[in-house]
Motif scaffolding. Structure first.
Motif, PDB file in Angstrom:
ATOM      1  N   SER A 400     107.154  45.936 122.748  1.00 47.78           N
ATOM      2  CA  SER A 400     108.566  46.272 122.746  1.00 47.78           C
ATOM      3  C   SER A 400     108.761  47.546 121.945  1.00 47.78           C
ATOM      4  N   GLY A 401     109.953  48.128 122.064  1.00 50.64           N
ATOM      5  CA  GLY A 401     110.246  49.347 121.331  1.00 50.64           C
ATOM      6  C   GLY A 401     110.135  50.563 122.227  1.00 50.64           C
ATOM      7  N   LYS A 402     110.835  51.613 121.854  1.00 47.72           N
ATOM      8  CA  LYS A 402     110.838  52.850 122.630  1.00 47.72           C
ATOM      9  C   LYS A 402     109.553  53.623 122.390  1.00 47.72           C
ATOM     10  N   PRO A 403     108.879  54.084 123.431  1.00 46.37           N
ATOM     11  CA  PRO A 403     107.626  54.820 123.237  1.00 46.37           C
ATOM     12  C   PRO A 403     107.870  56.164 122.574  1.00 46.37           C
ATOM     13  N   THR A 404     106.917  56.581 121.771  1.00 43.95           N
ATOM     14  CA  THR A 404     107.001  57.872 121.102  1.00 43.95           C
ATOM     15  C   THR A 404     106.614  58.980 122.083  1.00 43.95           C
ATOM     16  N   PRO A 405     106.924  60.245 121.767  1.00 47.24           N
ATOM     17  CA  PRO A 405     106.491  61.342 122.642  1.00 47.24           C
ATOM     18  C   PRO A 405     104.981  61.375 122.859  1.00 47.24           C
ATOM     19  N   ALA A 406     104.209  61.064 121.810  1.00 48.97           N
ATOM     20  CA  ALA A 406     102.751  61.041 121.971  1.00 48.97           C
ATOM     21  C   ALA A 406     102.331  59.953 122.946  1.00 48.97           C
ATOM     22  N   GLU A 407     102.980  58.794 122.881  1.00 47.66           N
ATOM     23  CA  GLU A 407     102.666  57.709 123.794  1.00 47.66           C
ATOM     24  C   GLU A 407     103.050  58.077 125.226  1.00 47.66           C
ATOM     25  N   MET A 408     104.151  58.793 125.394  1.00 45.48           N
ATOM     26  CA  MET A 408     104.540  59.238 126.737  1.00 45.48           C
ATOM     27  C   MET A 408     103.511  60.189 127.321  1.00 45.48           C
ATOM     28  N   GLY A 409     103.018  61.111 126.488  1.00 42.28           N
ATOM     29  CA  GLY A 409     101.989  62.031 126.967  1.00 42.28           C
ATOM     30  C   GLY A 409     100.709  61.313 127.341  1.00 42.28           C
ATOM     31  N   THR A 410     100.308  60.341 126.511  1.00 44.37           N
ATOM     32  CA  THR A 410      99.108  59.559 126.821  1.00 44.37           C
ATOM     33  C   THR A 410      99.287  58.763 128.109  1.00 44.37           C
ATOM     34  N   ALA A 411     100.473  58.187 128.301  1.00 44.28           N
ATOM     35  CA  ALA A 411     100.735  57.401 129.506  1.00 44.28           C
ATOM     36  C   ALA A 411     100.665  58.273 130.754  1.00 44.28           C
ATOM     37  N   SER A 412     101.238  59.476 130.696  1.00 40.97           N
ATOM     38  CA  SER A 412     101.190  60.380 131.854  1.00 40.97           C
ATOM     39  C   SER A 412      99.759  60.789 132.166  1.00 40.97           C
ATOM     40  N   HIS A 413      98.977  61.026 131.119  1.00 41.11           N
ATOM     41  CA  HIS A 413      97.585  61.406 131.335  1.00 41.11           C
ATOM     42  C   HIS A 413      96.793  60.243 131.930  1.00 41.11           C
TER      43      HIS A 413
END
Length: 571
Positions: A400-413
């Motif tokens: 749960s919780g809003k993903p951080t910008p770093a997590e968003m970048g990792t997810a896209s990769h």
């Protein structure tokens, strides 16, 4: 075991048990009668060659291209025999078509196995054969699907250190001693006891090599006869009176030759045992002789691996280590070892003296491309970098919780790493993310962290249009290079093993190649391009060198695709 059987056929088509299991599987759906007729179609050939002959027969009838087996192996029991199959017992057109599909599938996977690590090959096999979807339709489908994903994760773990390939991975499964299906992974945190031979191909954080003081077994060399490497038998002879026997000169020579070869093989096995440890290695053994006498012995006169250790550590006058050999009456008590463990002190202390090659003490043996930069060897920066890389791991997304910008970048990769370009074009980015979620490659939080708009912009970019029309497109390619330590600011006295993974490269119309590296850095519009070039020029330079070595052709373009800017940055 279905997936393992198909991988075995890809690696070794002559394995008839694995071949029969693959043909009878739900993927290719051969019946027992079809299997029999296929085998009898060309009985003078091996089973795989008979399947290939059926595929050629189907292609001949339908005017398709011709496929041949990689190896034609004639069974010894029908060597020289060529029989024609009776007309009433030949495979029908449906069976021939199944053989054609099977040969095409195995041939395609075999070509990929030459350049792909095992985990990528397994995932490609799942995709091409739709194996995951197929097993999900049967009883206990979820369990079978989890078994397939366990096999894939096991391959990912095996290939994480370095590229090894399909053959080494299958040997690893064989040495594992347990079936992959139903493997939960809970027994990874355990102590394994195995022989030198069985440890080949495996690695562990900590290894203990025991019993090195046992003398080599040379009983076979004391027998009345010895079989030499040339397959000749050398025997003892009797005297003229027949009262006693003696060893003739030719047998003594054969015994000496066999003993040397046996000692060489023992040394090779001992080397295998010593190189299984990734972090710490302990060697134990008892020795009752004089260490100084061992150092005066010839190599082929040493009787145990412990003597070889004593010779290597005590015989050569190296400035690297201080080594104390402890005799039996001077061994410390268990209480000493308990106190030593509490103080994190080993039984023998090894300290550095003045070393003739100081750069070797600071130069890493292996480094990832992403860590390469000048000055890495200065001010203990490498130690800090490696410590971070060892202790940190990829983000473990919370539930749960809003993903951080770093997590968003990792997810896209991660999406770009696992997605199928064809599926994205057909169904869209969101549908492909749902497919990856159902396949277990990403979790729900990762799916929500993906920047869908940025990825859709990539699939609508001119760069992707070039990639789509290219005659050859490669994704997630691992490579290894040997580089001079100058790249890290050293003096060039040492070599460094450089490893990395190329996101993508494709062939241009003129025969050259373009290397593409995806970047999720959050950069600004005004200075983003220059910042990306400065950050990643060295890294993508090594990617280009690796592609040129792999393909033998020139790389004409290096491209950083920035998801933040929504466009390609050309270097």
């Amino acid at each position: 075991m279905l997936a393992v059987s198909l991988l075995t056929v890809v690696d070794d088509p002559t394995d008839e048990i694995a071949l029969a299991a693959s043909l009878r599987s739900p993927v290719f759906m051969f019946t027992a009668e079809e299997l029999r007729l296929t085998r009898l179609f060309r009985p003078e050939l091996s089973f795989y060659s008979a399947v290939s002959a059926c595929a050629n027969e189907y292609d001949r009838k339908t005017h398709h291209r011709r496929y041949t087996a990689d190896k034609i192996i004639t069974p010894p029991y029908i060597s020289g025999l060529r029989r024609k199959t009776p007309r009433g017992k030949r495979p029908d057109i449906n069976t021939l078509e199944k053989c054609s599909v099977f040969i095409r599938t195995v041939g395609h996977l075999s070509s990929l196995a030459l350049e792909m690590p095992s985990h990528k090959l397994i995932w490609r096999m799942y995709t091409d054969t739709r194996l995951v979807e197929t097993v999900s339709c049967f009883d206990h489908g979820d369990e079978k699907k989890n078994n397939l994903m366990t096999l894939y994760k096991l391959a990912v773990s095996y290939e994480s250190g370095a590229y090894r390939g399909l053959g080494a991975f299958l040997e690893y499964l064989k040495n594992l001693g347990t079936s992959v299906e139903g493997r939960s992974g809970s027994n990874e945190n355990c102590v394994r006891i195995m022989t030198f031979h069985r440890s080949k191909g495996l690695e562990f954080p900590i290894c203990i090599v025991c019993g090195t003081g046992s003398e080599f077994n040379v009983k076979d060399l004391r027998m009345p006869y010895v079989v030499g490497a040339d397959n000749f038998v050398y025997c003892d002879l009797r005297t003229a009176a027949g009262l006693c026997s003696y060893q003739p000169l030719i047998k003594l020579a054969a015994v000496a030759s066999e003993k040397k070869e046996m000692l060489r093989e023992e040394l090779r096995c001992f080397y295998v045992a010593l190189t299984r440890a990734k972090e710490q290695l302990y060697v134990t053994g008892c020795f009752n002789g004089d260490p100084d006498e061992v150092t005066r012995k010839d190599f082929f006169e040493q009787n145990s691996n412990m003597e070889r250790m004593i010779y290597a550590l005590n015989g050569n006058k190296s400035k690297c280590f201080n080594v104390d050999v402890m005799m039996a009456d001077a061994l410390p008590t268990p209480e000493y070892f308990r106190r030593a463990a509490e103080k994190r002190v080993a039984g023998e202390e090894v300290s550095w003296k003045d070393y003739d090659y100081p750069e070797a003490t600071r130069t890493p043996a292996k480094v990832a491309v992403s860590e390469l930069r000048l000055g890495l060897l200065e001010d203990d920066e490498y130690e800090r970098t490696v410590s971070r890389s060892i202790t940190l791991k990829a983000p473990d997304f919370a539930e749960s919780g809003k993903p951080t910008p770093a997590e968003m970048g990792t997810a896209s990769h991660m999406f770009m790493q696992f997605c199928s370009f064809e599926n994205v074009e057909t169904n869209g980015v969101y549908a492909e993310a749902m497919r990856l979620l159902s396949a277990g490659l990403i979790d729900e939080h990762t799916r929500k962290a993906i920047r869908y708009a940025e990825i859709e912009r990539f699939f609508g970019s001119p760069l992707y249009a070039e990639m789509k029309t290219s005659p050859m497109l490669k994704r997630e390619m691992r490579f290894t290079l040997i580089e001079d330590s100058v790249v890290l600011g050293g003096t060039g006295e040492e070599n460094i093993l450089v490893q990395g993974v190329i996101d993508c490269f494709f062939e241009n119309p003129d025969g050259t190649y373009t290397v593409v590296d995806y970047k999720t850095d959050r950069v600004r519009e005004n200075d983003g391009e220059e910042l990306l070039k400065t950050r990643h020029r060295t890294q993508i330079g090594y990617y280009c060198r690796a592609v040129e070595k792999m393909t033998g052709r020139r790389v004409s373009r290096a491209v950083l695709y920035s998801f933040a800017l929504g466009r390609a940055v050309y270097l």
